[in-house]
Write a protein that holds these residues in place. Structure first.
Motif, mmCIF file in Angstrom:
data_model
loop_
_atom_site.group_PDB
_atom_site.id
_atom_site.type_symbol
_atom_site.label_atom_id
_atom_site.label_comp_id
_atom_site.label_asym_id
_atom_site.label_seq_id
_atom_site.Cartn_x
_atom_site.Cartn_y
_atom_site.Cartn_z
ATOM 1 N N PHE A 123 0.822 -1.208 0.000
ATOM 2 C CA PHE A 123 0.000 0.000 0.000
ATOM 3 C C PHE A 123 0.860 1.263 0.000
ATOM 4 O O PHE A 123 0.426 2.305 -0.514
ATOM 5 C CB PHE A 123 -0.938 -0.022 1.196
ATOM 6 N N ALA A 126 1.744 1.733 -3.591
ATOM 7 C CA ALA A 126 0.553 2.199 -4.317
ATOM 8 C C ALA A 126 0.309 3.682 -4.096
ATOM 9 O O ALA A 126 0.003 4.419 -5.044
ATOM 10 C CB ALA A 126 -0.659 1.383 -3.879
ATOM 11 N N MET A 127 0.460 4.148 -2.862
ATOM 12 C CA MET A 127 0.233 5.568 -2.583
ATOM 13 C C MET A 127 1.292 6.445 -3.235
ATOM 14 O O MET A 127 0.992 7.540 -3.713
ATOM 15 C CB MET A 127 0.213 5.796 -1.069
ATOM 16 N N LEU A 130 0.437 6.599 -6.926
ATOM 17 C CA LEU A 130 -0.809 7.330 -7.164
ATOM 18 C C LEU A 130 -0.622 8.834 -7.036
ATOM 19 O O LEU A 130 -1.260 9.614 -7.756
ATOM 20 C CB LEU A 130 -1.882 6.851 -6.182
ATOM 21 N N ASP A 135 1.618 7.950 -12.079
ATOM 22 C CA ASP A 135 0.217 7.708 -12.420
ATOM 23 C C ASP A 135 -0.569 9.003 -12.300
ATOM 24 O O ASP A 135 -1.168 9.470 -13.261
ATOM 25 C CB ASP A 135 -0.375 6.617 -11.527
ATOM 26 N N GLY A 137 -3.342 9.512 -10.839
ATOM 27 C CA GLY A 137 -4.775 9.331 -10.619
ATOM 28 C C GLY A 137 -5.540 8.761 -11.786
ATOM 29 O O GLY A 137 -6.308 7.808 -11.625
ATOM 30 N N GLY A 139 -4.633 6.976 -14.349
ATOM 31 C CA GLY A 139 -4.162 5.722 -14.937
ATOM 32 C C GLY A 139 -3.352 5.974 -16.197
ATOM 33 O O GLY A 139 -3.153 7.112 -16.625
ATOM 34 N N THR A 232 -4.464 1.038 -13.600
ATOM 35 C CA THR A 232 -4.728 1.989 -12.521
ATOM 36 C C THR A 232 -4.208 1.386 -11.222
ATOM 37 O O THR A 232 -4.079 0.163 -11.089
ATOM 38 C CB THR A 232 -6.225 2.279 -12.382
ATOM 39 N N VAL A 233 -3.953 2.246 -10.266
ATOM 40 C CA VAL A 233 -3.425 1.791 -8.984
ATOM 41 C C VAL A 233 -4.426 0.892 -8.275
ATOM 42 O O VAL A 233 -4.074 -0.135 -7.685
ATOM 43 C CB VAL A 233 -3.059 3.009 -8.110
ATOM 44 N N GLY A 234 -5.694 1.259 -8.320
ATOM 45 C CA GLY A 234 -6.708 0.471 -7.627
ATOM 46 C C GLY A 234 -6.854 -0.941 -8.160
ATOM 47 O O GLY A 234 -7.147 -1.871 -7.410
ATOM 48 N N GLU A 235 -6.657 -1.118 -9.464
ATOM 49 C CA GLU A 235 -6.793 -2.441 -10.061
ATOM 50 C C GLU A 235 -5.538 -3.288 -9.906
ATOM 51 O O GLU A 235 -5.615 -4.517 -9.906
ATOM 52 C CB GLU A 235 -7.134 -2.296 -11.548
ATOM 53 N N ASN A 238 -3.728 -4.427 -5.137
ATOM 54 C CA ASN A 238 -4.786 -4.888 -4.243
ATOM 55 C C ASN A 238 -4.389 -6.248 -3.686
ATOM 56 O O ASN A 238 -3.283 -6.736 -3.918
ATOM 57 C CB ASN A 238 -6.136 -4.938 -4.965
#
Length: 372
Positions: A123, A126-127, A130, A135, A137, A139, A232-235, A238
């Motif tokens: 995480f 990822a932050m 992001l 990235d 935001g 993507g 994207t970071v969210g995809e 995780n």
């Protein structure tokens, strides 16, 4: 180490490389790609975590670094796709070794503490990605990146890339398992303190295993970046990757070099693809928005926001799709029918599918019209 095992793996790989010559539908090549992709991730995770007992939740971070290395180099800097793969492996390996160089020196960071630390690292990475220009935001799109032209179709190219990487990963896992490095890692797994007393260079062995594991995960991530064509970071960052690779490895057997591969085949077939087979739908990558779409959605024109009666324009994604699947029997199932027959509920419960379905419903006939 027996060279016969490696020779057999290479022969199997050569035989499987001829599959695109059969001209199978794109769905089957995409399915095999997913299997080989998860085989690489599971086997690479097992090189450190299975052999040495250091269960890591950070495999998704190393995989994600590979994804974003290829995405930035190919999507933003216009590098050739194949030229980005060595750097995807290098970035992931350097980050993993740098992390291990600090963590492995602290003897208290073992077992649960090591697992929690690697989970936090995922995480943190990822932050950072992001909130930096990496990235930012929105993507990164890779739709304009050229796919290697092998056997004439993009799906065949991705299939061959994943096959080569899977065979290479299995060969590396077997070589480590049967060599001196594997003996040292298994000694660490049994009792690290006793292994150090016996002269095993535990710190060095763990760093080597972590570097190899991260490099292979980065390679898999680099290929996956172009396969989905939008990251994207969210995809990417995780819990799906670490949890699935752990499940695959434990199910197949962490003490055997081929165990995670067996678990990966079973898990992908059962949990990732079975819902589509039950519902009679096919899953293919959508190269316009980087998601997975179904035969039913593409064939009816709803996956791109058009009405149900709009014909696919020549050269469009729908037209290409219909050409690829012209031998498939495509059933136009409704949203509720797909849920009833066991398709992926989470995928179809997204709001935009519901809205598009309402626009695509045919007008209801009145009772007077039926009587006539």
């Amino acid at each position: 180490m027996s060279l016969q095992v490696i020779a057999r793996l290479l022969l199997v790989g050569i035989a499987l490389s001829l599959v695109p010559l059969l001209k199978l539908p794109t769905f089957y090549e995409s399915l095999l790609y997913l299997i080989f992709h998860w085989v690489v991730l599971a086997v690479s995770w097992n090189i450190l975590s299975g052999y040495s007992g250091y269960f890591s939740f950070g495999h998704g971070a190393f995989y994600g670094l590979g994804v974003y290395t290829t995405a930035v180099l190919a999507g933003k800097w216009d590098w050739p796709f194949l030229a980005t793969l060595p750097f995807a492996a290098l970035v992931a390996a350097v980050f993993g070794v740098a992390l291990g160089a600090v963590v492995f020196r602290v003897k208290r960071l073992r077992g649960e503490l090591f697992a929690l630390l690697t989970l936090a690292i995922t995480f943190v990475v990822a932050m950072v990605i992001l909130n930096t220009p990496i990235d930012g935001g929105p993507g990164i799109y890779l739709s304009n990146v050229a796919v290697p032209d092998w056997y004439g179709t993009p799906s065949s190219s991705f299939y061959l890339l994943a096959l080569v990487l899977a065979v290479f990963t299995l060969c590396v896992a077997y070589a480590i398992h049967a060599g001196k490095l594997g003996l040292g890692l298994f000694a660490i797994h049994d009792d690290e303190d006793v292994a150090e007393v016996q002269g095993v260079q535990t710190y060095r062995y763990k760093l080597i295993a972590l570097g190899i594991s991260c490099a292979l995960a980065g390679l898999a991530g680099g290929i996956q970046a172009l396969f989905v064509s939008y990251v994207t970071v969210g995809e990417i960052f995780n819990m799906v990757v670490p949890l699935f690779v752990m499940l695959m490895s434990v199910l197949g057997g962490v003490r055997h070099w081929a165990g995670p591969a067996v678990g990966a085949v079973f898990i992908v077939r059962t949990f990732l693809v079975q819902p589509f087979l039950v519902s009679g739908s096919s899953m293919v990558p959508n190269f316009e928005n980087g998601d997975y779409v179904l035969v039913d959605e593409l064939s009816s024109g709803r996956a791109h926001g058009r009405g149900p009666c709009d014909a696919a324009a020549p050269g469009s994604a729908d037209h290409l799709f219909r050409q690829l699947f012209r031998h498939e029997r495509v059933a136009r199932l409704s949203y509720r029918e797909l849920l009833r027959r066991g398709s992926l509920r989470g995928y179809f419960q997204r709001g935009h599918f519901l809205q598009r379905r309402r626009r695509c419903l045919p007008p209801r006939r009145s009772r007077e019209g039926r009587g006539m």
